[in-house]
Write a protein that holds these residues in place. Sequence first.
Motif, PDB file in Angstrom:
ATOM      1  N   LEU A 142      -3.460 -13.144  17.157  1.00 14.96           N
ATOM      2  CA  LEU A 142      -3.143 -11.786  16.714  1.00 14.96           C
ATOM      3  C   LEU A 142      -2.341 -11.019  17.753  1.00 14.96           C
ATOM      4  O   LEU A 142      -1.496 -10.179  17.402  1.00 14.96           O
ATOM      5  CB  LEU A 142      -4.432 -11.042  16.367  1.00 14.96           C
ATOM      6  N   SER A 143      -2.583 -11.283  19.034  1.00 11.16           N
ATOM      7  CA  SER A 143      -1.796 -10.605  20.075  1.00 11.16           C
ATOM      8  C   SER A 143      -0.326 -10.985  19.964  1.00 11.16           C
ATOM      9  O   SER A 143       0.565 -10.160  20.192  1.00 11.16           O
ATOM     10  CB  SER A 143      -2.337 -10.957  21.468  1.00 11.16           C
ATOM     11  N   TYR A 144      -0.080 -12.245  19.577  1.00 15.83           N
ATOM     12  CA  TYR A 144       1.298 -12.700  19.376  1.00 15.83           C
ATOM     13  C   TYR A 144       1.904 -12.068  18.121  1.00 15.83           C
ATOM     14  O   TYR A 144       3.049 -11.603  18.131  1.00 15.83           O
ATOM     15  CB  TYR A 144       1.332 -14.228  19.285  1.00 15.83           C
ATOM     16  N   TYR A 145       1.146 -12.049  17.035  1.00 14.47           N
ATOM     17  CA  TYR A 145       1.642 -11.434  15.801  1.00 14.47           C
ATOM     18  C   TYR A 145       2.023  -9.971  16.033  1.00 14.47           C
ATOM     19  O   TYR A 145       3.019  -9.480  15.485  1.00 14.47           O
ATOM     20  CB  TYR A 145       0.582 -11.510  14.702  1.00 14.47           C
ATOM     21  N   LEU A 146       1.206  -9.266  16.819  1.00 17.05           N
ATOM     22  CA  LEU A 146       1.452  -7.840  17.044  1.00 17.05           C
ATOM     23  C   LEU A 146       2.737  -7.587  17.826  1.00 17.05           C
ATOM     24  O   LEU A 146       3.274  -6.476  17.782  1.00 17.05           O
ATOM     25  CB  LEU A 146       0.257  -7.205  17.765  1.00 17.05           C
ATOM     26  N   LYS A 147       3.217  -8.584  18.531  1.00 18.54           N
ATOM     27  CA  LYS A 147       4.490  -8.433  19.245  1.00 18.54           C
ATOM     28  C   LYS A 147       5.683  -8.638  18.312  1.00 18.54           C
ATOM     29  O   LYS A 147       6.822  -8.358  18.692  1.00 18.54           O
ATOM     30  CB  LYS A 147       4.571  -9.436  20.407  1.00 18.54           C
ATOM     31  N   HIS A 148       5.415  -9.145  17.110  1.00 18.64           N
ATOM     32  CA  HIS A 148       6.498  -9.465  16.177  1.00 18.64           C
ATOM     33  C   HIS A 148       6.160  -8.949  14.783  1.00 18.64           C
ATOM     34  O   HIS A 148       5.980  -9.717  13.835  1.00 18.64           O
ATOM     35  CB  HIS A 148       6.719 -10.978  16.135  1.00 18.64           C
ATOM     36  N   VAL A 149       6.013  -7.657  14.634  1.00 21.12           N
ATOM     37  CA  VAL A 149       5.735  -7.057  13.337  1.00 21.12           C
ATOM     38  C   VAL A 149       6.478  -5.723  13.241  1.00 21.12           C
ATOM     39  O   VAL A 149       6.536  -4.965  14.219  1.00 21.12           O
ATOM     40  CB  VAL A 149       4.210  -6.856  13.129  1.00 21.12           C
ATOM     41  N   GLU A 150       7.049  -5.463  12.102  1.00 25.09           N
ATOM     42  CA  GLU A 150       7.813  -4.230  11.893  1.00 25.09           C
ATOM     43  C   GLU A 150       7.209  -3.340  10.818  1.00 25.09           C
ATOM     44  O   GLU A 150       7.271  -2.118  10.914  1.00 25.09           O
ATOM     45  CB  GLU A 150       9.266  -4.580  11.520  1.00 25.09           C
ATOM     46  N   ASP A 151       6.631  -3.945   9.789  1.00 23.88           N
ATOM     47  CA  ASP A 151       6.030  -3.174   8.701  1.00 23.88           C
ATOM     48  C   ASP A 151       4.806  -2.409   9.209  1.00 23.88           C
ATOM     49  O   ASP A 151       3.863  -3.001   9.741  1.00 23.88           O
ATOM     50  CB  ASP A 151       5.621  -4.131   7.570  1.00 23.88           C
ATOM     51  N   ASP A 152       4.806  -1.083   9.056  1.00 21.53           N
ATOM     52  CA  ASP A 152       3.729  -0.246   9.601  1.00 21.53           C
ATOM     53  C   ASP A 152       2.370  -0.558   8.991  1.00 21.53           C
ATOM     54  O   ASP A 152       1.354  -0.583   9.692  1.00 21.53           O
ATOM     55  CB  ASP A 152       4.061   1.237   9.393  1.00 21.53           C
ATOM     56  N   GLU A 153       2.318  -0.787   7.674  1.00 17.32           N
ATOM     57  CA  GLU A 153       1.035  -1.072   7.017  1.00 17.32           C
ATOM     58  C   GLU A 153       0.476  -2.407   7.480  1.00 17.32           C
ATOM     59  O   GLU A 153      -0.734  -2.534   7.728  1.00 17.32           O
ATOM     60  CB  GLU A 153       1.218  -1.069   5.501  1.00 17.32           C
ATOM     61  N   LYS A 155     -14.551  -6.118   5.015  1.00 14.12           N
ATOM     62  CA  LYS A 155     -13.620  -4.981   4.926  1.00 14.12           C
ATOM     63  C   LYS A 155     -12.194  -5.421   5.234  1.00 14.12           C
ATOM     64  O   LYS A 155     -11.244  -5.051   4.536  1.00 14.12           O
ATOM     65  CB  LYS A 155     -14.048  -3.886   5.901  1.00 14.12           C
ATOM     66  N   LEU A 156     -12.029  -6.228   6.283  1.00 15.66           N
ATOM     67  CA  LEU A 156     -10.699  -6.714   6.661  1.00 15.66           C
ATOM     68  C   LEU A 156     -10.074  -7.528   5.530  1.00 15.66           C
ATOM     69  O   LEU A 156      -8.898  -7.331   5.182  1.00 15.66           O
ATOM     70  CB  LEU A 156     -10.804  -7.567   7.925  1.00 15.66           C
ATOM     71  N   THR A 157     -10.856  -8.448   4.954  1.00 21.80           N
ATOM     72  CA  THR A 157     -10.339  -9.300   3.883  1.00 21.80           C
ATOM     73  C   THR A 157      -9.986  -8.471   2.652  1.00 21.80           C
ATOM     74  O   THR A 157      -8.957  -8.718   2.001  1.00 21.80           O
ATOM     75  CB  THR A 157     -11.367 -10.387   3.519  1.00 21.80           C
ATOM     76  N   ALA A 158     -10.826  -7.498   2.331  1.00 18.54           N
ATOM     77  CA  ALA A 158     -10.548  -6.630   1.190  1.00 18.54           C
ATOM     78  C   ALA A 158      -9.270  -5.834   1.413  1.00 18.54           C
ATOM     79  O   ALA A 158      -8.449  -5.674   0.489  1.00 18.54           O
ATOM     80  CB  ALA A 158     -11.725  -5.684   0.948  1.00 18.54           C
ATOM     81  N   GLU A 159      -9.075  -5.347   2.633  1.00 18.40           N
ATOM     82  CA  GLU A 159      -7.861  -4.581   2.932  1.00 18.40           C
ATOM     83  C   GLU A 159      -6.626  -5.470   2.895  1.00 18.40           C
ATOM     84  O   GLU A 159      -5.545  -5.027   2.475  1.00 18.40           O
ATOM     85  CB  GLU A 159      -7.996  -3.887   4.287  1.00 18.40           C
ATOM     86  N   ALA A 160      -6.761  -6.723   3.319  1.00 19.51           N
ATOM     87  CA  ALA A 160      -5.635  -7.663   3.224  1.00 19.51           C
ATOM     88  C   ALA A 160      -5.279  -7.902   1.758  1.00 19.51           C
ATOM     89  O   ALA A 160      -4.100  -7.908   1.384  1.00 19.51           O
ATOM     90  CB  ALA A 160      -5.991  -8.979   3.909  1.00 19.51           C
ATOM     91  N   ASN A 161      -6.299  -8.087   0.919  1.00 16.40           N
ATOM     92  CA  ASN A 161      -6.059  -8.279  -0.511  1.00 16.40           C
ATOM     93  C   ASN A 161      -5.413  -7.046  -1.137  1.00 16.40           C
ATOM     94  O   ASN A 161      -4.485  -7.162  -1.949  1.00 16.40           O
ATOM     95  CB  ASN A 161      -7.369  -8.596  -1.232  1.00 16.40           C
ATOM     96  N   LEU A 165      -3.607  -4.792   0.322  1.00 17.64           N
ATOM     97  CA  LEU A 165      -2.223  -4.654   0.794  1.00 17.64           C
ATOM     98  C   LEU A 165      -1.306  -5.643   0.078  1.00 17.64           C
ATOM     99  O   LEU A 165      -0.192  -5.288  -0.332  1.00 17.64           O
ATOM    100  CB  LEU A 165      -2.164  -4.879   2.310  1.00 17.64           C
ATOM    101  N   LEU A 166      -1.766  -6.874  -0.086  1.00 11.61           N
ATOM    102  CA  LEU A 166      -0.974  -7.864  -0.813  1.00 11.61           C
ATOM    103  C   LEU A 166      -0.745  -7.417  -2.262  1.00 11.61           C
ATOM    104  O   LEU A 166       0.355  -7.562  -2.806  1.00 11.61           O
ATOM    105  CB  LEU A 166      -1.679  -9.220  -0.789  1.00 11.61           C
ATOM    106  N   LYS A 167      -1.776  -6.854  -2.872  1.00 10.67           N
ATOM    107  CA  LYS A 167      -1.648  -6.384  -4.254  1.00 10.67           C
ATOM    108  C   LYS A 167      -0.673  -5.212  -4.342  1.00 10.67           C
ATOM    109  O   LYS A 167       0.169  -5.162  -5.251  1.00 10.67           O
ATOM    110  CB  LYS A 167      -3.019  -5.971  -4.789  1.00 10.67           C
ATOM    111  N   ALA A 168      -0.776  -4.272  -3.393  1.00 16.31           N
ATOM    112  CA  ALA A 168       0.107  -3.102  -3.399  1.00 16.31           C
ATOM    113  C   ALA A 168       1.565  -3.507  -3.226  1.00 16.31           C
ATOM    114  O   ALA A 168       2.471  -2.852  -3.767  1.00 16.31           O
ATOM    115  CB  ALA A 168      -0.314  -2.132  -2.303  1.00 16.31           C
ATOM    116  N   LYS A 169       1.793  -4.597  -2.495  1.00 19.49           N
ATOM    117  CA  LYS A 169       3.155  -5.058  -2.253  1.00 19.49           C
ATOM    118  C   LYS A 169       3.615  -6.082  -3.291  1.00 19.49           C
ATOM    119  O   LYS A 169       4.703  -6.648  -3.167  1.00 19.49           O
ATOM    120  CB  LYS A 169       3.260  -5.651  -0.839  1.00 19.49           C
TER     121      LYS A 169
END
Length: 337
Positions: free
Chosen positions: A30-41, A133-139, A141-145
Amino acid sequence: MGTDISNLTLSEMGKLWVTYNGNTMGECVLSYYLKHVEDDEIKQLLEYAYSLTKTFIRDIELFFKEENFPIPVGFTKEDVNADAPRLFKDEFYPYYLQYTGKAGMSIYSAAISIVTRKDVRDFFVKCLDATVKLTAEANDLLKAKGMLLNAPKMPIPNEVDFVENQSFLNGYLGDIRPLHGLEIAHLYDNINNDITSKALIIGFKQGTQNKKVRKFLESGEKINKNHIEKISNKLNEENLPSPSTLDHLVTSSNIPAFSDKLMVAHKIDMFSMKIRKYAEGASLNGRRDIGALYARCLIDVSLFLEDGANILIEHGWMEQPPFTVNRNKLTSNEGNK
């Protein structure tokens, strides 16, 4: 094995140990992912996941220090190349969190039922609640997009019905019934896991120079592809759509972002989760052909896990989990020397 008796049972030691290792791995990724992300959500979701790994690691270290239990090495900054170029596009990250969230929930829910010390049990309840909670929020977000890979909606039954004959179990010959809702749900769940796993392996494979690790990852990719095809065929036979792959969300970077140790261990962890998921699908299945499909998938995954374990052992990367006293060794001449 030391001589002091811990206030932790072996079950508690083992579950804390595996949770610590898994979350140190998650912290690196996750530390690596956070260095390469642009979408705020998506970034906010990654930050929440990252904060959970830090919290869980800290809490487990407190348990271990209180018991004079050696802190596992797990995974460290040496296992992630923070300067490596982007390996995955932003859209991949919610799928990854959905995928790994399932693994976390299966570990934490299993721990709650076998852990007896209240503070340790409360810790795993906290881990489970946060990961749900994390998994629900991922779902969400995927649904919203518009990216959520989910089973299709079906007509509501007209009335309650009961199974009247053994043809309900048919899967190869005779009158074969349509798939029921539970079978469809788990087929979709498992194909989604394979789709995310395949994209992750493609990215990992691009960044290794170790021939054995590369061969291991290629084997995992082949298994994912094979299982995707088999499950897709079952869905297509019922005129149900199968989810599309995520391979296009992997960039062309071949600069190693993660150590070979982390990549092999990561796939061992996630393919272990697949065993639990295939078993869940099999336990709620009624058709013989679906049961046979899960049995073949379980064999494929089991052999793959053994190959991965051999690589970890060969390179001295596998930490030994806590285990019970070897009484035979204690009573042997060697043990008394």
